[in-house]
Design a protein around this motif. Sequence first.
Motif, PDB file in Angstrom:
ATOM      1  N   ASP A 127       0.834  -1.208   0.000  1.00  0.00           N
ATOM      2  CA  ASP A 127       0.000   0.000   0.000  1.00  0.00           C
ATOM      3  C   ASP A 127       0.871   1.261   0.000  1.00  0.00           C
ATOM      4  OD1 ASP A 127      -2.365  -1.490   0.066  1.00  0.00           O
ATOM      5  OD2 ASP A 127      -2.533  -1.375   2.253  1.00  0.00           O
ATOM      6  N   ILE A 128       1.946   1.226   0.781  1.00  0.00           N
ATOM      7  CA  ILE A 128       2.871   2.362   0.836  1.00  0.00           C
ATOM      8  C   ILE A 128       3.532   2.561  -0.525  1.00  0.00           C
ATOM      9  CG2 ILE A 128       5.043   3.188   1.845  1.00  0.00           C
ATOM     10  CD1 ILE A 128       4.134   1.723   4.446  1.00  0.00           C
ATOM     11  N   THR A 129       3.976   1.463  -1.137  1.00  0.00           N
ATOM     12  CA  THR A 129       4.599   1.550  -2.460  1.00  0.00           C
ATOM     13  C   THR A 129       3.616   2.105  -3.478  1.00  0.00           C
ATOM     14  OG1 THR A 129       6.117  -0.260  -1.996  1.00  0.00           O
ATOM     15  CG2 THR A 129       5.700   0.230  -4.327  1.00  0.00           C
ATOM     16  N   LYS A 130       2.384   1.585  -3.490  1.00  0.00           N
ATOM     17  CA  LYS A 130       1.380   2.053  -4.447  1.00  0.00           C
ATOM     18  C   LYS A 130       1.109   3.542  -4.260  1.00  0.00           C
ATOM     19  CE  LYS A 130      -3.262   1.376  -6.297  1.00  0.00           C
ATOM     20  NZ  LYS A 130      -3.179   2.669  -6.893  1.00  0.00           N
ATOM     21  N   ALA A 131       0.967   3.981  -3.015  1.00  0.00           N
ATOM     22  CA  ALA A 131       0.708   5.398  -2.754  1.00  0.00           C
ATOM     23  C   ALA A 131       1.874   6.261  -3.236  1.00  0.00           C
ATOM     24  CB  ALA A 131       0.446   5.621  -1.262  1.00  0.00           C
ATOM     25  N   ALA A 132       3.108   5.807  -3.012  1.00  0.00           N
ATOM     26  CA  ALA A 132       4.280   6.572  -3.450  1.00  0.00           C
ATOM     27  C   ALA A 132       4.394   6.581  -4.967  1.00  0.00           C
ATOM     28  CB  ALA A 132       5.540   6.007  -2.808  1.00  0.00           C
ATOM     29  N   VAL A 133       4.114   5.446  -5.609  1.00  0.00           N
ATOM     30  CA  VAL A 133       4.127   5.388  -7.073  1.00  0.00           C
ATOM     31  C   VAL A 133       3.080   6.352  -7.628  1.00  0.00           C
ATOM     32  CG1 VAL A 133       3.574   3.938  -9.077  1.00  0.00           C
ATOM     33  CG2 VAL A 133       5.121   3.079  -7.300  1.00  0.00           C
ATOM     34  N   ASP A 134       1.891   6.317  -7.067  1.00  0.00           N
ATOM     35  CA  ASP A 134       0.830   7.212  -7.532  1.00  0.00           C
ATOM     36  C   ASP A 134       1.225   8.680  -7.363  1.00  0.00           C
ATOM     37  OD1 ASP A 134      -0.701   4.996  -8.173  1.00  0.00           O
ATOM     38  OD2 ASP A 134      -2.009   5.166  -6.401  1.00  0.00           O
ATOM     39  N   LYS A 135       1.873   9.000  -6.246  1.00  0.00           N
ATOM     40  CA  LYS A 135       2.321  10.377  -6.015  1.00  0.00           C
ATOM     41  C   LYS A 135       3.393  10.774  -7.032  1.00  0.00           C
ATOM     42  CE  LYS A 135       3.333  13.586  -2.391  1.00  0.00           C
ATOM     43  NZ  LYS A 135       2.581  13.966  -1.234  1.00  0.00           N
ATOM     44  N   GLY A 136       4.315   9.861  -7.345  1.00  0.00           N
ATOM     45  CA  GLY A 136       5.343  10.133  -8.349  1.00  0.00           C
ATOM     46  C   GLY A 136       4.749  10.350  -9.730  1.00  0.00           C
ATOM     47  N   ILE A 137       3.790   9.509 -10.088  1.00  0.00           N
ATOM     48  CA  ILE A 137       3.112   9.663 -11.385  1.00  0.00           C
ATOM     49  C   ILE A 137       2.395  11.011 -11.435  1.00  0.00           C
ATOM     50  CG2 ILE A 137       1.226   8.795 -12.827  1.00  0.00           C
ATOM     51  CD1 ILE A 137       2.090   5.939 -11.908  1.00  0.00           C
ATOM     52  N   ALA A 138       1.696  11.353 -10.361  1.00  0.00           N
ATOM     53  CA  ALA A 138       0.971  12.623 -10.317  1.00  0.00           C
ATOM     54  C   ALA A 138       1.932  13.804 -10.449  1.00  0.00           C
ATOM     55  CB  ALA A 138       0.176  12.722  -9.017  1.00  0.00           C
ATOM     56  N   SER A 139       3.123  13.689  -9.865  1.00  0.00           N
ATOM     57  CA  SER A 139       4.117  14.750  -9.970  1.00  0.00           C
ATOM     58  C   SER A 139       4.542  14.948 -11.420  1.00  0.00           C
ATOM     59  CB  SER A 139       5.331  14.415  -9.096  1.00  0.00           C
ATOM     60  OG  SER A 139       6.350  15.379  -9.264  1.00  0.00           O
ATOM     61  N   PHE A 140       4.836  13.853 -12.118  1.00  0.00           N
ATOM     62  CA  PHE A 140       5.196  13.963 -13.537  1.00  0.00           C
ATOM     63  C   PHE A 140       4.050  14.573 -14.337  1.00  0.00           C
ATOM     64  CE2 PHE A 140       8.690  10.788 -13.068  1.00  0.00           C
ATOM     65  CZ  PHE A 140       9.651  11.438 -13.819  1.00  0.00           C
ATOM     66  N   ALA A 152       1.662  16.533 -13.382  1.00  0.00           N
ATOM     67  CA  ALA A 152       1.441  17.941 -13.041  1.00  0.00           C
ATOM     68  C   ALA A 152       2.485  18.856 -13.655  1.00  0.00           C
ATOM     69  CB  ALA A 152       1.426  18.105 -11.520  1.00  0.00           C
ATOM     70  N   THR A 153       3.717  18.378 -13.769  1.00  0.00           N
ATOM     71  CA  THR A 153       4.782  19.267 -14.241  1.00  0.00           C
ATOM     72  C   THR A 153       5.101  19.112 -15.711  1.00  0.00           C
ATOM     73  OG1 THR A 153       6.486  17.709 -13.523  1.00  0.00           O
ATOM     74  CG2 THR A 153       5.857  19.446 -11.967  1.00  0.00           C
ATOM     75  N   SER A 154       4.901  17.917 -16.274  1.00  0.00           N
ATOM     76  CA  SER A 154       5.257  17.743 -17.691  1.00  0.00           C
ATOM     77  C   SER A 154       4.155  17.101 -18.531  1.00  0.00           C
ATOM     78  CB  SER A 154       6.554  16.934 -17.820  1.00  0.00           C
ATOM     79  OG  SER A 154       6.388  15.642 -17.285  1.00  0.00           O
ATOM     80  N   GLY A 155       3.073  16.699 -17.898  1.00  0.00           N
ATOM     81  CA  GLY A 155       1.947  16.159 -18.645  1.00  0.00           C
ATOM     82  C   GLY A 155       2.103  14.716 -19.091  1.00  0.00           C
ATOM     83  N   ARG A 156       3.198  14.080 -18.668  1.00  0.00           N
ATOM     84  CA  ARG A 156       3.419  12.686 -19.055  1.00  0.00           C
ATOM     85  C   ARG A 156       4.467  12.057 -18.142  1.00  0.00           C
ATOM     86  NH1 ARG A 156       7.895  11.295 -22.380  1.00  0.00           N
ATOM     87  NH2 ARG A 156       9.354  13.018 -22.546  1.00  0.00           N
ATOM     88  N   VAL A 157       4.444  10.743 -18.128  1.00  0.00           N
ATOM     89  CA  VAL A 157       5.508  10.000 -17.465  1.00  0.00           C
ATOM     90  C   VAL A 157       6.450   9.530 -18.576  1.00  0.00           C
ATOM     91  CG1 VAL A 157       6.076   7.962 -16.085  1.00  0.00           C
ATOM     92  CG2 VAL A 157       3.982   9.241 -15.601  1.00  0.00           C
TER      93      VAL A 157
END
Length: 130
Positions: free
Chosen positions: A5-18, A20-25
């Motif tokens: 669950d911690i990994t999934k939440a962190a992955v989701d936060k990382g994806i959201a960061s990309f 928000a700032t560049s529109g893609r992963v």
Amino acid sequence: MSESDITKAAVDKGIASFMATSGRVPPSYEVLIEHAPQAFAGYGLIRDFVMRTPENGGALDLKTKELIFALLDTLTGEKNGAIAHAKQAMKHGLTLPELTEGLVQVLIVGGIPTWNTVGVDVIAACKEEQ
């Protein structure tokens, strides 16, 4: 909360960061997510921290952060990253003269090979974007 669950939440936060700032992963990070999600989770949390805007607790604006990434990528020979970050910085208001001045600073530290192998291509790619 379980480790997955911690990994999934962190992955989701990382994806959201990309997003928000560049529109893609970027594709290379998609591979990391698929094959080493825990590694991406750690990276994603660090990236999310660094890419905060001043309104969200960050100290530097996104233009400056993207310029720093472009210059560091230039210094390390990461041409694709340097171009991508320079283009993002320009979307946030970076000018071609500002980019050029920063790349000349990289030339001073990294030598003419940094200009010849990356810097000149960063300028060319950003000139096309104008």
